[in-house]
Design an enzyme around this catalytic site. Structure first.
Site, PDB file in Angstrom:
ATOM      1  N   GLU A 143      -0.460   4.793  -0.630  1.00 50.66           N
ATOM      2  CA  GLU A 143      -1.260   6.004  -0.900  1.00 50.66           C
ATOM      3  C   GLU A 143      -0.395   7.246  -0.718  1.00 50.66           C
ATOM      4  OE1 GLU A 143      -4.193   4.641   1.800  1.00 50.66           O
ATOM      5  OE2 GLU A 143      -5.801   4.912   0.339  1.00 50.66           O
TER       6      GLU A 143
ATOM      7  N   TYR B 149       0.850  -1.197   0.000  1.00 48.55           N
ATOM      8  CA  TYR B 149       0.000   0.000   0.000  1.00 48.55           C
ATOM      9  C   TYR B 149       0.876   1.234   0.000  1.00 48.55           C
ATOM     10  CZ  TYR B 149      -5.018  -0.341   0.089  1.00 48.55           C
ATOM     11  OH  TYR B 149      -6.313  -0.463  -0.297  1.00 48.55           O
TER      12      TYR B 149
ATOM     13  N   ARG C  50      -1.517  -2.542 -18.904  1.00 44.62           N
ATOM     14  CA  ARG C  50      -2.766  -1.786 -18.873  1.00 44.62           C
ATOM     15  C   ARG C  50      -2.651  -0.698 -17.807  1.00 44.62           C
ATOM     16  NH1 ARG C  50      -5.969  -4.220 -22.050  1.00 44.62           N
ATOM     17  NH2 ARG C  50      -7.500  -2.604 -21.691  1.00 44.62           N
TER      18      ARG C  50
ATOM     19  N   LYS D 238      -1.538   0.781 -25.352  1.00 45.31           N
ATOM     20  CA  LYS D 238      -1.907   0.720 -26.780  1.00 45.31           C
ATOM     21  C   LYS D 238      -0.619   0.767 -27.602  1.00 45.31           C
ATOM     22  CE  LYS D 238      -6.571   2.579 -26.108  1.00 45.31           C
ATOM     23  NZ  LYS D 238      -6.730   3.257 -24.813  1.00 45.31           N
TER      24      LYS D 238
ATOM     25  N   ASP E 203      -6.098  14.035 -25.297  1.00 44.28           N
ATOM     26  CA  ASP E 203      -6.193  12.620 -24.925  1.00 44.28           C
ATOM     27  C   ASP E 203      -5.398  11.833 -25.962  1.00 44.28           C
ATOM     28  OD1 ASP E 203      -6.841   9.986 -24.568  1.00 44.28           O
ATOM     29  OD2 ASP E 203      -8.956  10.350 -24.122  1.00 44.28           O
TER      30      ASP E 203
ATOM     31  N   THR F 228      -3.304   6.209 -22.157  1.00 47.07           N
ATOM     32  CA  THR F 228      -3.155   4.866 -21.613  1.00 47.07           C
ATOM     33  C   THR F 228      -1.760   4.383 -21.980  1.00 47.07           C
ATOM     34  OG1 THR F 228      -4.234   4.059 -23.605  1.00 47.07           O
ATOM     35  CG2 THR F 228      -5.567   4.121 -21.607  1.00 47.07           C
TER      36      THR F 228
HETATM   37  N1  DSN Z   1     -11.331   0.971 -25.340  1.00 44.50           N
HETATM   38  C1  DSN Z   1     -10.382   1.882 -25.922  1.00 44.50           C
HETATM   39  C2  DSN Z   1     -10.238   1.673 -27.380  1.00 44.50           C
HETATM   40  O1  DSN Z   1     -10.401   0.555 -27.808  1.00 44.50           O
HETATM   41  O2  DSN Z   1      -9.959   2.601 -28.110  1.00 44.50           O
HETATM   42  C3  DSN Z   1     -10.712   3.275 -25.598  1.00 44.50           C
HETATM   43  O3  DSN Z   1     -10.865   3.391 -24.236  1.00 44.50           O
END
Ligand code: DSN
Length: 427
Positions: free
Chosen positions: A60, A58, A244, A238, A209, A235
């Protein structure tokens, strides 16, 4: 295919049911084509960091300011992750704690807005994201979202583009406190500078974003919004090819607001095993090989787009500058929905997702489009020749969708192709 690692053997002994499902998923990933634009194969090192004892801790708070004892080591992990991320994008401040991209976006809104403030973002069916103010998402219940969209496709084949006249007109009319740039299903470069000019004209903040192009930005094949937008969210799993999770970049003046929005504003204890895996991925993205990888993602996407066009598909935006190819199925077969196409392609071992196209006449659950992406296949080492083969396999599957025998033959061809490009070697 089965996993041969020592860790998996321990899991199989302790929990055979979960071990068997993990194996099944491994086999699915190894023997089918992963064409979802938001997915990738992480490295063995990222996998290893994800499954560590850091999950026990933990922590925080932030490095040097934690609410629990025993964080001397974890502080170093999180500092490494933050430093590497700042170096990767040339940013003044980084927060690596967001559990997901949605949390990163929520935190950015919390840092920059008061409840009820107006935000201008891209329409969901033109390529935006749920957290850009979808009526189904909490963001639209806390803040007042207004939208912009894409231009219509023209007969000369130019294809849809972000309608910057509309962005400016809407911004002047609505006077948003924040403009959101970025999308989940837009296959062209998004120029943060044009958004910045409009934001400055109306006195708005700008959030970018970058969930989809983050890896392409890190690899230098998409212009960077860092230092142009007030806040950049993304994120890590990707095109960036990490575990993730999410991350946020901003200038030093917003650092405290962003950090407070994530913790204690939105989240509790950070996932330090995931942060360690993020740090590993950031280190990988700092290497020269990642630039080569990013360029190949785009090269493959362009080759795939060309091949799909030759197979008779219309492409939204007329083609691609990034890792995404968005297909409008209407001209290929007016009866074929995105949902049906996705399901039949699944049977053939070709994994993609149905997607709305601009002003889609069908619901988001059915849709008239398919979204494809090249990050994962590029990681496996596939190149231009394989992109052409994949486009032919997709076209054959959809043309012969009522013929189970042909679909089964294609499924076998897909498995053979995948075994030639194993992302995990002998795992
Ligand atoms: N789920 C993601 C995507 O596939 O683009 C976006 O959050």
């Amino acid at each position: 295919m089965t996993i041969q690692t020592t860790e998996h053997a321990i899991l199989a002994e302790q929990d055979p049911a979960i071990a068997q499902l993990v194996n099944q998923e491994f086999d699915r990933q190894m023997t089918t084509l992963q064409l979802i634009a938001s997915e990738n194969f992480v490295s063995e090192a990222v996998l290893a960091a994800s499954g560590t004892v850091l999950t026990n801790k933990y922590s925080e708070g932030y490095p040097g300011r934690r609410y629990y004892g025993g964080n001397q080591v974890v502080d170093q992990v999180e500092d490494l992750a933050r430093d590497r991320l700042k170096e990767l994008f040339g940013a003044e401040h980084a927060n690596v704690q967001p559990h997901a991209g949605a949390n990163a976006n929520l935190a950015a809104y919390m840092a920059l807005l008061n409840p009820g403030d107006t935000v201008l973002a891209m329409k969901l069916d033109h390529g935006g994201h749920l957290t850009h103010g979808s009526p189904a998402n909490v963001t639209s219940k806390v803040w007042r979202f207004v939208d912009y969209g894409l231009t219509r496709a023209t007969d000369d084949g130019l294809g849809e583009r972000i309608d910057f006249d509309m962005v400016r007109d809407r911004a002047l009319a609505e006077r948003p406190k924040l403009i959101v740039a970025g999308a989940t299903a837009y296959s062209r470069i998004i120029d943060a500078k044009i958004f910045r000019e409009i934001a400055d004209e109306v006195g708005a903040r700008l959030m970018f974003d970058a969930a989809h192009p983050a890896g392409l930005i890190a690899g230098g094949v998409h212009p960077s919004p860092v230092g142009i937008a007030d806040v950049v969210t993304f994120t890590t799993h990707k095109t960036l090819r990490g575990p993730r999770g999410g991350a946020i970049l901003c200038n030093a003046d917003l650092a405290k607001k962003i950090d407070s929005a994530i913790f204690p504003g939105l989240q509790g204890g950070p996932l330090e095993h995931a942060i360690a895996a993020k740090a590993v991925a950031f280190q990988e993205a700092l290497r020269p090989e990642f630039k080569v990888y990013s360029a190949k993602i785009v090269e493959n996407a362009k080759a795939f787009a060309d091949a799909m066009r030759q197979e008779g598909f219309r492409l939204v935006a007329g083609g691609t500058d990034n890792h995404i190819v968005l297909v409008d199925l209407q001209t290929f077969d007016a009866e074929l929905t995105g949902k049906e196409a996705q399901e039949i392609l699944d049977l053939a071992g070709i994994t993609c997702n149905r997607n709305t196209i601009p002003d889609d006449p069908r619901s988001p659950f059915v849709t008239s489009g398919l979204r494809f992406g090249t990050p994962a296949t590029t990681t496996t080492g596939m190149g231009i020749a394989e992109m052409a083969t994949i486009a032919q396999l997709i076209s054959r599957t959809l043309r012969h969708r009522s013929d189970a025998g042909t679909v089964a033959v294609i499924r076998a061809e897909v498995a053979t192709l995948c075994t030639e490009f194993p992302p995990y070697g002998d795992r």
